[in-house]
Structures are given as structure tokens and as C-alpha cells.
Design an enzyme around this catalytic site. Structure first.
Site, PDB file in Angstrom:
ATOM      1  N   LYS A 163       0.848  -1.197   0.000  1.00  7.45           N
ATOM      2  CA  LYS A 163       0.000   0.000   0.000  1.00  7.45           C
ATOM      3  C   LYS A 163       0.883   1.246   0.000  1.00  7.45           C
ATOM      4  O   LYS A 163       0.625   2.205  -0.738  1.00  7.45           O
ATOM      5  CB  LYS A 163      -0.946  -0.019   1.207  1.00  7.45           C
ATOM      6  CG  LYS A 163      -2.078  -1.018   1.002  1.00  7.45           C
ATOM      7  CD  LYS A 163      -2.822  -1.383   2.272  1.00  7.45           C
ATOM      8  CE  LYS A 163      -3.779  -2.532   1.949  1.00  7.45           C
ATOM      9  NZ  LYS A 163      -4.437  -3.125   3.112  1.00  7.45           N
TER      10      LYS A 163
ATOM     11  N   GLN B 121      -5.529  -2.130   9.166  1.00  6.91           N
ATOM     12  CA  GLN B 121      -5.217  -3.416   8.527  1.00  6.91           C
ATOM     13  C   GLN B 121      -5.871  -4.557   9.318  1.00  6.91           C
ATOM     14  O   GLN B 121      -5.665  -4.686  10.523  1.00  6.91           O
ATOM     15  CB  GLN B 121      -3.682  -3.595   8.467  1.00  6.91           C
ATOM     16  CG  GLN B 121      -3.230  -4.843   7.722  1.00  6.91           C
ATOM     17  CD  GLN B 121      -3.613  -4.839   6.244  1.00  6.91           C
ATOM     18  OE1 GLN B 121      -3.512  -3.826   5.568  1.00  6.91           O
ATOM     19  NE2 GLN B 121      -4.080  -5.970   5.753  1.00  6.91           N
TER      20      GLN B 121
ATOM     21  N   ASP C 136     -11.541   2.132   2.950  1.00  3.94           N
ATOM     22  CA  ASP C 136     -11.851   0.711   2.750  1.00  3.94           C
ATOM     23  C   ASP C 136     -13.342   0.513   2.479  1.00  3.94           C
ATOM     24  O   ASP C 136     -13.763  -0.542   2.013  1.00  3.94           O
ATOM     25  CB  ASP C 136     -11.478  -0.082   4.014  1.00  3.94           C
ATOM     26  CG  ASP C 136     -10.221  -0.922   3.821  1.00  3.94           C
ATOM     27  OD1 ASP C 136      -9.836  -1.160   2.657  1.00  3.94           O
ATOM     28  OD2 ASP C 136      -9.639  -1.340   4.835  1.00  3.94           O
TER      29      ASP C 136
END
Ligand code: NAD
Length: 284
Positions: A54, A98, A121
Site C-alpha cells: 500500500k 489493517q 476501505d
């Protein structure tokens, strides 16, 4: 006849060029540089690789990125204090926690703490609700990437039979909602579905998000179908998808490989979501 390959690597490269151009033009016009913060709790090796990728994606497209590393025994309060700090940081337009978090932490509470406009997300309840009700929310990265790949076939999606295998909140359900938005007739299958092959054989578009290598076999696929393999499993150190690629490619019209398919698109869509969040923030 062998299926056409939907090449996630090539699609990602071309999208990342467009994203980099978008980042540059936003910076020139407004001075805003899109920023992504990733919170990593503990030291799960797979998560560390994802987080590194990322960060690399941000650098490649000219974005600002920070990784907040927290110890595996971090408390819920400390985790949420970090989220609050990033919520208030003007350089940060996207915050990602995460997953999976260490078991003692409350994932749902942590995700709910992220400001919905920084939830790149797309896991916040408000964004899930907007996807469900047709609002303008953040779309989860993996289903968004999968839909992009489906669109690349050029197929008219109106009225097509779409079957999604898997009903998780992060892949199966949002995927089904996106396909419904495209006017497909959508069926969601799961571990309790009876006679799965009879359902999947109806699919013009078949998306598998199960996590069992080789689960989707040629006899489960309608000739000419678009087959999207979201699954990622490790077998003898190699990454495998849900789909028995060699068998299914002889029946399908289009197919995504693993690796080099949907997985490549996921981080690209995260970058896209971050750019869009930064654009919205710049307009305010
Ligand atoms: P999950 O474990 O939450 O969900 C799996 C789903 O599969 C469940 O809904 C379950 O009902 C269904 N299932 C299990 N056995 C089944 C069976 N026999 N028949 C029909 N359905 C069955 O997993 P998830 O988080 O949705 O992820 C699914 C897969 O996608 C995993 O392999 C994961 O690693 C992968 N994944 C890939 C990406 C990517 O970027 N490509 C992103 C997220 C997840």
C-alpha cells in the site's frame, strides 16, 4: 476455445497512471496532496506485506503515506486514540485499519471510529448503508476492482445473471450490491447453499470469494461466462485462487488469473478511493 484473460496487472498499471495524473492535477489546482494512513497492530507477516504494498502504491502515484505501527498487545483505547488523531489530521484523507486485528481488539468498534469520509476501505456502517441504498459512499476496494474488471469485458450488464459465491461483509455482500446496481439479477451463494453447481451454471457473471483453492470447477461454469476469482489461498508456498484455472478457462469467456487478477486491483482501488476522498476534502 480458451477464455480471454482479464489481466489485473495491466489494468492496474493503466489505472495507476490515471490516478497519478489525478494526484498531480489536484496538487497543482488546490495544493492538496492525497494522504493515506495505514494502522498496523501486531506483526502478522502477511499484513506487513500488504501494508508495504500500500505504501509503495502511494509513492508510485505521488501520494503521501504514513504507517502507524502499534504493538500486538495495544489496547482498544490506544488504537481508537490513534484513529481520532488521524481523523483530525488534515494531511490524511484516507485511514485504513489493517485487518485482521489481534483477537482481543474490537474490529467493529475500531472501524466505526474512522470518519466515514476518511474510510477508504468502505467498511464503515454509513458507507455500507450508502452502497445498500444507492447513495454516494465509499465502495470497498476488492468488489470495486472486480467490477472494473467485469466492465472491461464490454458486456452489457443489464439483466445478466450474476452469481456471487461468498457472503462476507468485505467481499460477497458489497459485490452483490454493486452488481445489483448494474441491473444484474443477483444470487448470493454461501456454505449452506444447496446444489451450488446448478446455481453457478446459470451465471453469465460468476464471482467466487470463498478461500478454497480449486473450488470452482469447469462443470460449474456456463459456457462463455465471465469468471472472477477473488479467492486467495496459499498452497505449498504458492498463491492459488478459488477457481480451477486450467479447467475453467476452457469453458469461460473471460477469466481472472490468481495471482495477477483481482488482488492487483484491490490496492489500486484503495488509491482511487483515497484520491476521491482528497478531492472531496479539497472542495470543502
Ligand atoms: P470469508 O471467510 O469471510 O467468507 C467466505 C465465504 O465463503 C463465506 O460467506 C462462506 O459462506 C462461503 N463458503 C465457504 N464454504 C463454502 C461452500 N462450500 N460453498 C459455498 N460457499 C462457501 O472470506 P472473505 O473475507 O470474503 O474472503 C474470501 C476469499 O477472498 C479469501 O480467500 C480471501 O483471502 C480472498 N480475498 C481476496 C482479496 C483480494 O484482494 N483479491 C480481498 C479480500 C479477500
Amino acid at each position: 476455445m480458451s477464455a480471454q484473460i482479464l489481466d489485473g496487472k495491466a489494468m492496474s498499471e493503466s489505472l495507476r497512471k490515471e490516478i497519478a495524473a489525478g494526484v498531480e492535477s489536484l496538487r497543482e489546482c488546490t495544493g492538496v496532496v492525497p494522504g493515506l494512513a495505514v494502522i498496523l497492530a501486531g506483526n502478522d507477516p502477511a499484513s506487513e506485506i500488504y501494508v508495504r504494498n500500500k505504501g509503495n502504491g502511494c509513492r508510485e502515484t505521488g501520494m503521501y503515506s504514513v504507517t502507524v505501527k502499534l504493538p500486538g498487545d495495544v489496547t482498544q483505547e490506544t488504537l481508537e486514540a490513534e484513529i481520532d488523531r488521524l481523523n483530525g489530521d488534515e494531511r490524511i484523507h484516507g485511514i485504513l485499519v489493517q485487518l485482521p486485528l489481534p483477537e482481543h481488539l474490537d474490529e467493529a468498534r475500531a472501524l466505526a471510529r474512522i470518519l466515514p469520509e476518511k474510510d477508504v476501505d468502505g467498511f464503515h456502517l454509513l458507507n455500507a448503508g450508502r452502497l445498500m441504498t444507492g447513495g454516494d459512499g465509499v465502495i470497498p476496494c476488492t468488489p470495486r476492482g472486480a467490477l472494473h474488471m467485469i466492465r472491461q469485458t464490454g458486456m452489457d450488464l443489464n439483466g445478466k445473471e450474476a452469481v456471487v459465491i461468498g457472503r462476507s461483509n468485505i467481499v460477497g455482500k458489497p459485490m452483490a450490491m454493486l452488481l445489483l446496481r448494474e441491473n444484474c439479477t443477483v444470487t448470493v451463494c454461501h456454505s449452506r447453499t444447496k446444489d451450488l453447481p446448478s446455481v453457478t451454471r446459470r451465471a453469465d457473471i460468476l464471482v467466487s470469494a470463498v478461500g478454497k483453492p480449486g473450488f470452482v470447477t469447469a462443470d460449474m461454469v456456463k459456457p462463455g461466462a465471465v469468471v472472477i476469482d477473488v479467492g486467495i489461498s496459499r498452497v505449498d508456498g504458492k498463491v492459488r485462487g478459488d477457481v480451477d484455472f486450467d479447467g475453467v478457462k476452457e469453458v469461460a469467456g473471460w477469466i481472472t488469473p490468481v495471482p495477477g487478477g483481482v488482488g492487483r486491483m484491490t490496492i489500486t482501488m484503495l488509491l482511487q478511493n483515497t484520491l476521491e476522498a482528497a478531492k472531496k476534502a479539497a472542495r470543502k
